[in-house]
Design a protein around this motif. Structure first.
Motif, PDB file in Angstrom:
ATOM      1  N   ALA A  43    -128.325   1.449 -70.552  1.00 16.96           N
ATOM      2  CA  ALA A  43    -128.283   2.370 -69.413  1.00 16.96           C
ATOM      3  C   ALA A  43    -128.411   1.609 -68.098  1.00 16.96           C
ATOM      4  O   ALA A  43    -127.730   1.926 -67.104  1.00 16.96           O
ATOM      5  CB  ALA A  43    -129.402   3.398 -69.545  1.00 16.96           C
ATOM      6  N   PHE A  44    -129.268   0.601 -68.086  1.00 13.89           N
ATOM      7  CA  PHE A  44    -129.437  -0.215 -66.880  1.00 13.89           C
ATOM      8  C   PHE A  44    -128.147  -0.951 -66.540  1.00 13.89           C
ATOM      9  O   PHE A  44    -127.692  -0.951 -65.394  1.00 13.89           O
ATOM     10  CB  PHE A  44    -130.577  -1.213 -67.102  1.00 13.89           C
ATOM     11  CG  PHE A  44    -130.776  -2.178 -65.963  1.00 13.89           C
ATOM     12  CD1 PHE A  44    -131.265  -1.741 -64.752  1.00 13.89           C
ATOM     13  CD2 PHE A  44    -130.469  -3.523 -66.119  1.00 13.89           C
ATOM     14  CE1 PHE A  44    -131.455  -2.633 -63.692  1.00 13.89           C
ATOM     15  CE2 PHE A  44    -130.657  -4.426 -65.075  1.00 13.89           C
ATOM     16  CZ  PHE A  44    -131.149  -3.980 -63.853  1.00 13.89           C
ATOM     17  N   ARG A  45    -127.540  -1.553 -67.543  1.00  8.91           N
ATOM     18  CA  ARG A  45    -126.319  -2.335 -67.327  1.00  8.91           C
ATOM     19  C   ARG A  45    -125.184  -1.455 -66.803  1.00  8.91           C
ATOM     20  O   ARG A  45    -124.421  -1.868 -65.929  1.00  8.91           O
ATOM     21  CB  ARG A  45    -125.910  -3.010 -68.641  1.00  8.91           C
ATOM     22  CG  ARG A  45    -124.884  -4.122 -68.508  1.00  8.91           C
ATOM     23  CD  ARG A  45    -124.680  -4.817 -69.846  1.00  8.91           C
ATOM     24  NE  ARG A  45    -123.858  -6.003 -69.707  1.00  8.91           N
ATOM     25  CZ  ARG A  45    -122.530  -5.990 -69.751  1.00  8.91           C
ATOM     26  NH1 ARG A  45    -121.895  -4.847 -69.923  1.00  8.91           N
ATOM     27  NH2 ARG A  45    -121.854  -7.116 -69.622  1.00  8.91           N
ATOM     28  N   ARG A  46    -125.098  -0.247 -67.345  1.00  6.28           N
ATOM     29  CA  ARG A  46    -124.055   0.677 -66.874  1.00  6.28           C
ATOM     30  C   ARG A  46    -124.259   0.977 -65.395  1.00  6.28           C
ATOM     31  O   ARG A  46    -123.292   0.996 -64.611  1.00  6.28           O
ATOM     32  CB  ARG A  46    -124.099   1.970 -67.687  1.00  6.28           C
ATOM     33  CG  ARG A  46    -123.234   3.085 -67.115  1.00  6.28           C
ATOM     34  CD  ARG A  46    -123.333   4.354 -67.929  1.00  6.28           C
ATOM     35  NE  ARG A  46    -122.621   4.240 -69.193  1.00  6.28           N
ATOM     36  CZ  ARG A  46    -122.480   5.254 -70.056  1.00  6.28           C
ATOM     37  NH1 ARG A  46    -123.017   6.420 -69.801  1.00  6.28           N
ATOM     38  NH2 ARG A  46    -121.817   5.085 -71.170  1.00  6.28           N
ATOM     39  N   VAL A  57    -120.746   6.153 -54.216  1.00  6.48           N
ATOM     40  CA  VAL A  57    -121.586   6.954 -55.086  1.00  6.48           C
ATOM     41  C   VAL A  57    -121.461   8.416 -54.715  1.00  6.48           C
ATOM     42  O   VAL A  57    -121.063   8.767 -53.600  1.00  6.48           O
ATOM     43  CB  VAL A  57    -123.063   6.509 -55.019  1.00  6.48           C
ATOM     44  CG1 VAL A  57    -123.225   5.093 -55.540  1.00  6.48           C
ATOM     45  CG2 VAL A  57    -123.608   6.631 -53.604  1.00  6.48           C
ATOM     46  N   LEU A  58    -121.820   9.261 -55.668  1.00  5.25           N
ATOM     47  CA  LEU A  58    -121.683  10.694 -55.452  1.00  5.25           C
ATOM     48  C   LEU A  58    -122.643  11.195 -54.391  1.00  5.25           C
ATOM     49  O   LEU A  58    -122.298  12.024 -53.554  1.00  5.25           O
ATOM     50  CB  LEU A  58    -121.932  11.428 -56.781  1.00  5.25           C
ATOM     51  CG  LEU A  58    -121.443  12.859 -56.897  1.00  5.25           C
ATOM     52  CD1 LEU A  58    -119.950  12.947 -56.645  1.00  5.25           C
ATOM     53  CD2 LEU A  58    -121.783  13.405 -58.286  1.00  5.25           C
ATOM     54  N   ARG A  59    -123.886  10.685 -54.424  1.00  5.68           N
ATOM     55  CA  ARG A  59    -124.882  11.039 -53.421  1.00  5.68           C
ATOM     56  C   ARG A  59    -125.571   9.752 -52.964  1.00  5.68           C
ATOM     57  O   ARG A  59    -126.220   9.085 -53.752  1.00  5.68           O
ATOM     58  CB  ARG A  59    -125.904  12.036 -53.973  1.00  5.68           C
ATOM     59  CG  ARG A  59    -125.277  13.332 -54.447  1.00  5.68           C
ATOM     60  CD  ARG A  59    -126.326  14.366 -54.806  1.00  5.68           C
ATOM     61  NE  ARG A  59    -126.995  14.857 -53.601  1.00  5.68           N
ATOM     62  CZ  ARG A  59    -127.952  15.788 -53.626  1.00  5.68           C
ATOM     63  NH1 ARG A  59    -128.355  16.291 -54.780  1.00  5.68           N
ATOM     64  NH2 ARG A  59    -128.509  16.202 -52.518  1.00  5.68           N
ATOM     65  N   PRO A 292    -122.931  14.027 -67.820  1.00  6.98           N
ATOM     66  CA  PRO A 292    -122.144  14.228 -66.605  1.00  6.98           C
ATOM     67  C   PRO A 292    -122.384  13.084 -65.627  1.00  6.98           C
ATOM     68  O   PRO A 292    -123.243  12.225 -65.841  1.00  6.98           O
ATOM     69  CB  PRO A 292    -122.705  15.542 -66.062  1.00  6.98           C
ATOM     70  CG  PRO A 292    -124.119  15.556 -66.541  1.00  6.98           C
ATOM     71  CD  PRO A 292    -124.093  14.925 -67.901  1.00  6.98           C
ATOM     72  N   LEU A 293    -121.642  13.069 -64.542  1.00  9.68           N
ATOM     73  CA  LEU A 293    -121.858  12.070 -63.507  1.00  9.68           C
ATOM     74  C   LEU A 293    -123.140  12.372 -62.750  1.00  9.68           C
ATOM     75  O   LEU A 293    -123.387  13.514 -62.347  1.00  9.68           O
ATOM     76  CB  LEU A 293    -120.686  12.048 -62.526  1.00  9.68           C
ATOM     77  CG  LEU A 293    -119.389  11.385 -62.981  1.00  9.68           C
ATOM     78  CD1 LEU A 293    -118.351  11.506 -61.889  1.00  9.68           C
ATOM     79  CD2 LEU A 293    -119.609   9.930 -63.353  1.00  9.68           C
ATOM     80  N   VAL A 298    -122.315   7.247 -62.188  1.00 13.88           N
ATOM     81  CA  VAL A 298    -122.156   6.803 -63.566  1.00 13.88           C
ATOM     82  C   VAL A 298    -122.551   7.962 -64.467  1.00 13.88           C
ATOM     83  O   VAL A 298    -123.357   8.816 -64.086  1.00 13.88           O
ATOM     84  CB  VAL A 298    -123.012   5.559 -63.889  1.00 13.88           C
ATOM     85  CG1 VAL A 298    -122.596   4.379 -63.043  1.00 13.88           C
ATOM     86  CG2 VAL A 298    -124.487   5.847 -63.693  1.00 13.88           C
ATOM     87  N   GLN A 299    -121.955   8.006 -65.680  1.00 17.89           N
ATOM     88  CA  GLN A 299    -122.310   9.077 -66.590  1.00 17.89           C
ATOM     89  C   GLN A 299    -123.750   8.912 -67.062  1.00 17.89           C
ATOM     90  O   GLN A 299    -124.170   7.821 -67.464  1.00 17.89           O
ATOM     91  CB  GLN A 299    -121.343   9.114 -67.779  1.00 17.89           C
ATOM     92  CG  GLN A 299    -119.983   9.715 -67.396  1.00 17.89           C
ATOM     93  CD  GLN A 299    -119.135  10.025 -68.620  1.00 17.89           C
ATOM     94  OE1 GLN A 299    -118.284   9.228 -68.984  1.00 17.89           O
ATOM     95  NE2 GLN A 299    -119.362  11.179 -69.236  1.00 17.89           N
TER      96      GLN A 299
END
Length: 397
Positions: A43-46, A57-59, A292-293, A298-299
């Motif tokens: 998860a960190f790497r993603r 980024v989205l936000r 979701p994003l 990222v998902q």
């Protein structure tokens, strides 16, 4: 994490946004060695792909410090699937754990999920409340940015052309949008019943099982967060508590939904008092098995993604949480067995309007009904909220 993290000195502990940071050893973290560090590393790497690549980024969140960028570069250069011991050593080598002690204690922990609701592409029956697309004239207002003539509290505006040129004006609030204030500026994407639509706004994304998609009615589409009207978020749960006298601890998410359905007129009135309004977009490109994003674009990783206050913490920071959480109905047993211990390393991949404060966290539990059953029960003070700062970051680098 921002520059507000003060320099460590022999006489003063570091702090952030008014909260004290108490440095711990990894051995002081309950069951640290028992966690699935390989899952946390994945998860960190993603998330690091966004941190290092400066991707949109989205936000927008707090800018990542140089030390976090360096750790992310090391993670991306490492083998993508290390064993658990290698992943654990990576975190121990590159981070230092700090317990966050806010003015209100150890903070507050909630859970969220990606719901799946029945809906229609064409309004019909109870499915009469649309999820709207992002208006073309919507403009995001960054944290700390002041626009002349615009309330500083607003985090979005609409671009309006006039005789004096283009100006920015407030976006209508929830009640006005529901009454048609945007006209054709935002198109309906899908129709849900009123309570489900509101909960989709609260969660920020949704899977919709289309009942008018074909004879089998099994087609599922995903809709992701695409923006908001910029008004402050008001918790409808708090409004229900204030109006009914129900104890806050008793109003779990399932009970809140049941109340909203049982009292539709009162529910509509209270829901419209939440001036914040979310816009969506079709998200058919997202892998069905992933979340979701999130705000970091990222998902989300179920059980490993956590939403944090984006004003304070940068996306990508690892967060260790220790808490006792309730089992959903039908799980657990009696007494202490009604709760389970959560000791887990999570990654800051998301944010939310209600996620405010240095020790405030919202755990992403996944998608669908089972995830919702777990997420809806979590309203607890964690035993410990620990943020991992990259080595050197506590000195502001």
């Amino acid at each position: 994490m921002t520059a507000s993290v003060q320099t460590v000195s022999a006489s003063k502990a570091p702090s952030v946004d008014g909260a004290a940071l108490e440095q711990l050893t990894f051995d002081a973290l309950a069951e640290w060695r028992a966690d699935d560090h390989a899952a946390a590393f994945a998860a960190f790497r993603r998330t690091c792909q966004t941190v290092v690549g400066d991707a949109a980024v989205l936000r927008q969140g707090a800018p990542p410090p140089r030390a976090l960028r360096a750790v992310c570069a090391a993670a991306l250069a490492a083998p993508p699937s290390p064993d658990g011991d290698s992943a654990r050593r990576f975190f121990e080598r590159h981070f230092r754990p700090f317990r966050v002690r806010s003015a209100n204690g150890d903070g507050f922990l909630t859970g969220y999920y990606e719901p799946e609701f029945a809906g229609r592409l064409v309004s019909g029956g109870v499915h009469d409340t649309p999820l709207l697309s992002r208006p073309d004239d919507l403009v995001n207002v960054a944290e700390g940015e002041n626009v002349p003539g615009l309330d500083p509290a607003l985090r979005a505006a609409r671009r309006v052309a006039g005789p004096q040129g283009v100006r920015l004006e407030p976006v209508p609030d929830r009640a006005a949008i529901e009454d048609g204030a945007l006209g054709g500026g935002a198109r309906p994407l899908v129709y849900l019943d009123a309570v489900d639509a509101f909960m989709a706004h609260v969660q920020g994304s949704v899977r919709v099982r289309l009942v008018d998609a074909g004879t089998d009615g099994k087609a599922v589409r995903r809709f992701a967060y695409a923006g908001r009207n910029g008004h402050a978020y008001t918790s409808v749960a708090r409004l229900v508590v204030a109006e009914t006298g129900i104890a806050p601890a008793d109003l779990t998410a399932p009970k809140l939904v049941a109340w909203l359905r049982a009292y539709p007129e009162e529910a509509r009135r209270l829901m419209r008092r939440n001036r914040s309004y979310i816009f969506f977009r079709p998200a058919d490109e997202l892998a069905a098995d992933d979340g979701p994003l999130g705000g970091a674009s990222v998902q989300l990783t179920p059980g490993r993604a956590v939403a944090i206050d984006r004003r304070i913490w940068a996306y990508g920071l690892p967060v260790w949480i220790e808490a006792r959480l309730p089992h959903p109905a039908g799980e657990g047993g009696s007494g202490s067995e009604d709760f389970y211990s959560l000791r887990r390393l999570m990654i800051a991949q998301d944010t939310g309007s209600a996620i405010v404060g240095p020790a405030r966290a919202d755990i992403f539990f996944g998608s669908g009904e089972a995830a919702g059953a777990r997420a809806g029960l979590v309203r607890h003070v964690p035993e410990r909220f620990v943020v991992f700062l990259p080595v050197g970051a506590e000195q502001g680098t």
